[in-house]
Design an enzyme around this catalytic site. Structure first.
Site, PDB file in Angstrom:
ATOM      1  N   LYS A  24      11.991 -17.759   3.480  1.00  0.00           N
ATOM      2  CA  LYS A  24      12.758 -18.711   2.667  1.00  0.00           C
ATOM      3  C   LYS A  24      13.297 -18.046   1.404  1.00  0.00           C
ATOM      4  O   LYS A  24      12.620 -17.215   0.814  1.00  0.00           O
ATOM      5  CB  LYS A  24      11.828 -19.848   2.227  1.00  0.00           C
ATOM      6  N   LYS A  48      -4.047 -21.157  -4.526  1.00  0.00           N
ATOM      7  CA  LYS A  48      -3.954 -20.624  -5.893  1.00  0.00           C
ATOM      8  C   LYS A  48      -5.297 -20.182  -6.454  1.00  0.00           C
ATOM      9  O   LYS A  48      -5.333 -19.435  -7.430  1.00  0.00           O
ATOM     10  CB  LYS A  48      -3.301 -21.658  -6.819  1.00  0.00           C
ATOM     11  N   LYS A  85      12.328 -18.374  -5.602  1.00  0.00           N
ATOM     12  CA  LYS A  85      12.486 -18.025  -7.015  1.00  0.00           C
ATOM     13  C   LYS A  85      11.746 -16.766  -7.370  1.00  0.00           C
ATOM     14  O   LYS A  85      12.099 -16.083  -8.307  1.00  0.00           O
ATOM     15  CB  LYS A  85      11.824 -19.099  -7.892  1.00  0.00           C
TER      16      LYS A  85
END
Ligand code: AMP
Ligand code: TRP
Length: 328
Positions: free
Chosen positions: A192, A111, A195
């Site tokens: 995968k 991140k 979201k």
């Protein structure tokens, strides 16, 4: 009875992967354990959030938890920021942690990549997560594999403090969620279901309308062989759809292969649409019923009170062992 604790971030788009890979297992754990499920809104503010949207998402996730079958009579369900012990304990743990170990967290490294400076909250995120877990004398933490490192640092912090001070914390174990339930993206079965993917047809969200579910499944990537057979290597698309069908309809993959022998992908997909819509309908109905109700507020309020009672006991022990406060 073991104490189980897990947290989920209040984000939108909870999808079939989250349901089959995590929520369903949370529901199953309730029967033989004392479960505490937390919506971790303080973790969410490690990145910028719109206040109104954050609260909406917190309540959305809480309502979904209940809609999929988490039972407030069996489990404690609450919002992290409603119990002040999380922040308090987090500071005590921070003072027993090292910047070196936090710098090694792969999630932080990802991140903060290519940035000169990163938000401090992203750096100390694993400490707040450790506080969540240790505050409740947790034995078992069901989480995805991506959280392994965070569980390790939690165990390290607890062990370090137990050795330095009086025994203060229970050392928790991670329980890594079953990989078998890994659901892949409908548009690219090598990735995968997630979201954040841009293509909404890559996932089925638990609250999708039947027409959207139909569109996403009918568009799902398959192959040109035309045979319904489970073979992840050569037929990842059909295998993923078989997997979804199998868990939602509670039928083995072998049975499904037999049932669809000689049939085409179109027929198979049409049936899968039906199975999916049917499986999600009661979840959606319960969600709609509870999302804007006083019942939801009451459950979360009571959950916070029950959680706080446990948290206060732990904090009293922490303060005593660290010599904090007046000692009475
Ligand atoms: P996330 O959406 O990454 O916050 O994940 C929440 C939890 O849902 C994870 O800990 C995983 O166990 C589970 N999960 C997320 N995506 C999938 C997926 N595609 N298949 C199975 N489980 C998933
Ligand atoms: N970091 C976890 C995730 O992103 C969420 C989380 C926060 C959590 N606190 C926790 C999970 C405590 C388990 C226990 O998935």
């Amino acid at each position: 009875m073991k104490r189980v604790f897990s947290g989920v971030q209040p984000t939108g788009n909870i999808h079939l992967g989250n349901y089959l890979g995590a929520l369903k297992q949370f529901v199953e754990l309730q029967d033989d354990n004392e479960c505490i499920y937390c919506i971790v809104d303080m973790h969410a503010i490690t990145v910028p959030q719109d206040p109104k949207t954050l609260r909406e998402h917190t309540l959305d996730v809480a309502a979904l938890y209940l809609a999929v079958g988490i039972d407030p009579k069996k489990s404690i369900v609450f919002v992290q920021s409603d119990v002040s012990g999380h922040a308090e304990l987090s500071w005590v743990l921070t003072c027993n942690s090292y910047t070196g170990e936090l710098s090694r967290m792969t999630q932080f490294k990802d991140k903060s990549k290519n940035k000169e400076s990163a938000p401090t909250g992203l750096f100390t995120y694993p400490i707040l997560m450790a506080a969540d877990i240790l505050l409740y004398d947790t034995d078992v933490v069901p989480v995805g594999n991506d959280q392994k490192q965070h569980i390790e640092i939690c165990r390290d912090l607890a062990t370090r403090i137990n050795n330095k001070y009086e025994k203060t914390f229970v050392i928790p174990d991670g329980r890594f969620l079953k990989e078998g339930a890994r659901i892949m993206a409908l548009d690219d079965p090598t990735k995968k279901m997630s979201k954040s993917a841009e293509n909404i047809h890559s996932r089925i969200s638990l609250l999708d309308e039947p027409s959207k579910i139909k569109k996403s499944i009918m568009k799902a990537t398959t192959d040109s062989e035309g045979i319904i057979r489970f073979d992840v290597e050569n037929k990842p698309g059909i295998s993923n759809l078989l997997n979804i069908y199998s868990v939602l309809a509670d039928k083995s993959v072998e049975k499904l292969e037999a049932q669809y022998a000689g049939k085409g992908y179109g027929d198979f997909k049409k049936d899968l649409v039906e199975v999916t819509v049917e499986a999600l309908a009661p979840i959606k109905a319960r969600y709609e019923e509870i999302r804007h109700s006083d019942e939801l507020m009451d459950i979360l309020k009571e959950g916070a009170q029950r959680a706080d009672a446990i948290a206060q006991k732990t904090m009293a022990r922490v303060k005593k062992n660290f010599g904090l406060g007046l000692g009475r």
